[in-house]
Design a protein around this motif. Structure first.
Motif, short mmCIF file in Angstrom:
data_model
loop_
_atom_site.label_atom_id
_atom_site.label_comp_id
_atom_site.label_asym_id
_atom_site.label_seq_id
_atom_site.Cartn_x
_atom_site.Cartn_y
_atom_site.Cartn_z
N VAL A 62 -9.72 11.73 -4.03
CA VAL A 62 -8.43 11.01 -3.98
C VAL A 62 -8.20 10.53 -2.54
O VAL A 62 -8.84 11.04 -1.62
N PRO A 63 -7.29 9.54 -2.35
CA PRO A 63 -7.08 9.02 -1.00
C PRO A 63 -6.60 10.11 -0.03
O PRO A 63 -5.83 10.99 -0.43
N ALA A 64 -7.06 10.03 1.22
CA ALA A 64 -6.64 11.00 2.23
C ALA A 64 -5.15 10.86 2.49
O ALA A 64 -4.62 9.76 2.42
N PRO A 65 -4.46 11.96 2.79
CA PRO A 65 -3.04 11.87 3.10
C PRO A 65 -2.83 11.11 4.41
O PRO A 65 -3.76 10.98 5.21
N GLY A 66 -1.62 10.63 4.62
CA GLY A 66 -1.30 9.90 5.85
C GLY A 66 -1.25 8.40 5.61
O GLY A 66 -1.44 7.94 4.48
N ILE A 67 -1.02 7.64 6.68
CA ILE A 67 -0.92 6.19 6.58
C ILE A 67 -2.25 5.64 6.07
O ILE A 67 -3.30 5.97 6.63
N PRO A 68 -2.25 4.85 5.01
CA PRO A 68 -3.52 4.36 4.46
C PRO A 68 -4.25 3.46 5.45
O PRO A 68 -3.63 2.79 6.27
N ASP A 69 -5.58 3.47 5.34
CA ASP A 69 -6.42 2.60 6.16
C ASP A 69 -6.54 1.25 5.44
O ASP A 69 -6.64 1.21 4.23
N SER A 70 -6.55 0.16 6.19
CA SER A 70 -6.71 -1.14 5.55
C SER A 70 -7.13 -2.15 6.59
O SER A 70 -6.73 -2.06 7.74
N LYS A 81 0.88 -1.17 0.00
CA LYS A 81 0.00 0.00 0.00
C LYS A 81 0.91 1.20 0.00
O LYS A 81 1.84 1.29 0.80
N ARG A 82 0.67 2.11 -0.90
CA ARG A 82 1.52 3.29 -1.00
C ARG A 82 0.98 4.40 -0.11
O ARG A 82 -0.21 4.58 0.04
N MET A 83 1.90 5.14 0.44
CA MET A 83 1.56 6.35 1.16
C MET A 83 1.06 7.33 0.09
O MET A 83 1.77 7.57 -0.88
N PRO A 84 -0.15 7.89 0.21
CA PRO A 84 -0.63 8.81 -0.84
C PRO A 84 0.30 10.01 -0.98
O PRO A 84 0.93 10.42 -0.01
N ASP A 85 0.32 10.56 -2.21
CA ASP A 85 1.11 11.77 -2.42
C ASP A 85 0.50 12.90 -1.61
O ASP A 85 -0.70 12.93 -1.38
N ARG A 89 -7.19 16.82 4.18
CA ARG A 89 -8.15 15.72 4.11
C ARG A 89 -9.44 16.15 3.42
O ARG A 89 -10.02 15.40 2.64
N ILE A 90 -9.92 17.37 3.73
CA ILE A 90 -11.16 17.84 3.11
C ILE A 90 -10.96 18.02 1.60
O ILE A 90 -11.80 17.63 0.80
#
Lengths: 92, 598
Positions: B155-163, B32-36, B147-148
């Protein structure tokens, strides 16, 4: 217009956890409540349910603030909120 | 790893991506990539085509509510400080005042993205101006804003992805704020394309016991869902793992369990190497004592100061230090005085406008620019020591000259502290260790900074990862020079060596010589690497201090060698042509590393 004064009892002031607790409680009231530092004009008062406004207020431990509200249930709402301000939430 | 060839179809065409292994472990998992990071919208961009003020206002309101609800759900699932922080950020995302100023901008014809960006900016600026704690909350406001905007853009929220499933986290590099929210139960391994062996990513991975690879430049090509084999020992990421990699991962998973640390670091011949803990708070100290640490080799006192805009009072400091001392009655606790500056700025002590803070006014040097803070800290340490049963030693960070060492010893004496010492992080201190140690009782080597300054390589720069490695022979030579300095200074100053423990006759002679020497310890990340720990002891280092999680591994490997063997391995490392070669030569002689999967 109902009005109450309260003295901030949390050691860290109206920041962090105490601000979260207070903003959340203010949002739950049936009436809109405003908050201002004591001595500031009522028309410059801020939305008490806004955590960002509370943080910008800069109310430290021991600061006196004025809460205001209008309408049905205003007195009860203010009494509830005064109690929260006068509790030291850091001590919990 | 000859078996690897069998299952390998595309070696040489980018299937194996090389980096620097910074934390051991071998796992297979999905990426899982950290979002840009969210790119800022244009200033005052107009309403998007087809939108009107009402629809745009509704879109903005929905986005803030969605972000607030998401954060609130995460707060409910979290505990302690993390829950409190998430709850506060959820309230910020749904804040009526923020939404009101943003919708006013939308009403004047601005797009939702630009409106919330500008409105949050005003709040952040106001909080920054208040300074201290509030200035730090400005970062939270900016995080909520990002985030907003991500929500508005879909697009995916910044930060560590949820999974729901554990994953291999791939990123360019991780910031301290990212690593703070990292859930070790959800992350199998960390892989970054940038960052060095001493970056935040490496430090957090070691403290959580997660396999990690940094400076693996080829990993920018990995996408969400890719299956990879991460080998934190060799520093490689392998795409599309086959049976060979599955076997390696399985044998790692079935590695021999490390015995718990029994509280006495020794070599195979009984030569004692006290294993101490690096701690940063009272609760940390209690957990370290429970893990068997023989004392504290590095108490980072910053915990008492960071995040404050005013110096803590004498009473606050005494209480904070006592909480640590009381966890180690009768044991050694080495206190490092305030190490502010560089990556740890403090508003009342450091100047954040320095062009090159790593070479600036930091550590002991802040006492010249802002005298008084250090003397008051020493007084608080002395009082806490008086009130507790710990054997308190005190050292200053960033000492560069014998004169500075002498002045620090004086300040300690004036405060009533019996055991003054210095950190050796600046190469000049290692070169003149003999002279420094004539003036103080001990030295502790901070290998992270000593490496960065010796190799002239920034700790955070991935491109310099190979240079920024404590295995660099030049760094090892300076560590040896420091230990030699400790022996040369034997019997000078006020220090009297502790009684020599019993051992064989030959060992007793060596121990007797060493006990007269001024002790030199290591308290950097290097001490937590079991193979490097053997080399450090061979170079003449007396004690090792590390994150408590590294104690069992270091203790187990030290017990497989005697002092003569450690000295022989140190000789191999000193003569190597590179950090990689030094590491390979030494690791090849320590078969138990493989057995324990280290």
């Amino acid at each position: 217009m109902a009005e109450r004064t309260a003295t901030i009892a949390s050691r860290v002031g109206l920041h962090a956890r105490p601000a979260s607790i207070f903003a959340e409680a203010a949002a739950e009231q049936p009436v809109e409540v405003t908050i201002a530092l004591e001595g500031e004009p009522a028309d410059e008062a801020l939305d008490a349910s806004s955590i960002l406004s509370l943080m910008g207020l800069g109310a430290e431990y021991g600061t006196t603030v004025v809460l205001r509200a209008e309408g049905d249930g205003a007195d009860e709402a203010l009494d509830t909120l005064v109690k929260i301000l006068e509790t030291d939430h850091d001590a919990e | 790893m000859s078996a690897a060839a069998e299952g390998t179809l595309h070696d040489g065409d980018g299937r194996v991506l090389a980096g620097v292994g910074v934390s051991a472990g071998r796992v297979i998992g999905r990426v899982k990539r950290m979002p840009d990071p969210v790119q800022p919208p244009a200033d005052g961009a107009p309403l998007p085509e087809g939108a009107d003020v009402d629809s745009e206002t509704a879109r903005l309101k929905a986005a803030t509510q969605a972000v607030a609800a998401g954060l609130k759900a995460r707060a409910a699932a979290a505990t302690g400080d993390a829950a409190a922080v998430l709850k506060a950020t959820a309230l910020m995302a749904g804040d009526r005042t923020l939404l009101k100023s943003a919708t006013t901008l939308v009403a004047s014809g601005t797009s939702a993205e630009s409106a919330i960006w500008e409105a949050a900016d005003a709040v952040a600026t106001q909080l920054t101006a208040l300074g201290g704690y509030m200035a730090e909350r400005a970062t939270d406001v900016l995080d909520v804003r990002a985030r907003i905007v991500a929500e508005l853009r879909g697009v995916p929220a910044p930060g560590i992805p949820d999974s729901d499933e554990p994953f291999v986290l791939c990123a360019v590099d991780l910031a301290p704020a990212d690593t703070a929210t990292l859930d070790p139960a959800k992350v199998l391994a960390l892989v970054t394309s940038d960052g060095g062996p001493q970056s935040h990513t490496a430090i957090i991975a070691r403290s959580l016991g997660l396999p990690a690879i940094v400076a693996a430049t080829g990993t920018t090509a990995l996408a969400d869902g890719d299956l990879v084999f991460v080998d934190g020992i060799t520093g490689t990421v392998t795409r599309d793992p086959g049976p060979a990699e599955e076997e390696i991962a399985a044998s790692y998973a079935n590695r021999a369990a490390l015995p718990d640390f029994d509280g006495a670091g020794t070599l195979a011949d009984g030569h004692a190497v006290p294993l101490l803990a690096n701690v940063g708070s009272g609760s940390d100290a209690v957990a370290s004592a429970e893990a068997g640490a023989e004392g504290v080799g590095l108490l980072r006192t910053e915990f008492c100061f960071l995040g404050r805009d005013k110096e803590p009072t004498h009473e606050e400091q005494v209480e904070a230090y006592r909480a640590v001392f009381d966890a180690f009655p009768g044991r050694k606790v080495v206190v490092r005085t305030l190490d502010a500056g560089a990556d740890k700025p403090l508003p009342f002590l450091t100047d954040d406008s320095e062009p090159n803070p790593a070479l600036g006014v930091r550590g002991y040097r802040t006492d010249g620019a802002t005298p008084g803070v250090l003397a008051r800290q020493l007084a608080a340490i002395a009082e806490a020591a008086e009130l507790s049963e710990a054997d308190v030693w005190t050292m200053a960070p960033m000492i560069s000259t014998p004169a500075e060492a002498e002045r620090f010893a004086q300040l300690c004496a004036e405060a009533g502290l019996r055991r003054p010492g210095v950190m050796v992080e600046v190469p000049s201190a290692a070169v003149l260790a003999g002279q420094l140690l004539q003036r103080v009782d001990f030295a502790s080597i901070g290998t992270n900074d000593l490496t960065q300054y010796t190799m002239a390589a920034d700790r955070q720069l991935g491109a310099l990862a190979e240079l920024n490695d404590p295995w660099q022979p030049a760094v090892l030579h300076l560590i040896q020079a420091t230990a030699d300095g400790g022996r040369a200074a034997a019997g000078t100053g006020a220090a009297a060596g502790p009684g020599a423990p019993a051992g064989t006759e030959a060992a007793a002679v060596a121990v007797a010589a060493d006990s007269a020497a001024k002790p030199v310890g290591v308290c950097g990340e290097a001490a937590a690497d079991p193979a490097l720990a053997v080399v450090l002891v061979g170079l003449g280092v007396a004690t090792l201090s590390m994150n408590r999680r590294a104690l069992p591994a270091v203790a187990a490997i030290l017990r497989t060698v005697d002092l003569a063997e450690a000295q022989r391995l140190a000789g191999l490392a000193l003569g190597a042509a590179s950090a990689t070669e030094a590491k390979q030569l030494v690791r090849a002689e320590l078969p138990d590393l493989e057995r324990f999967g280290l």
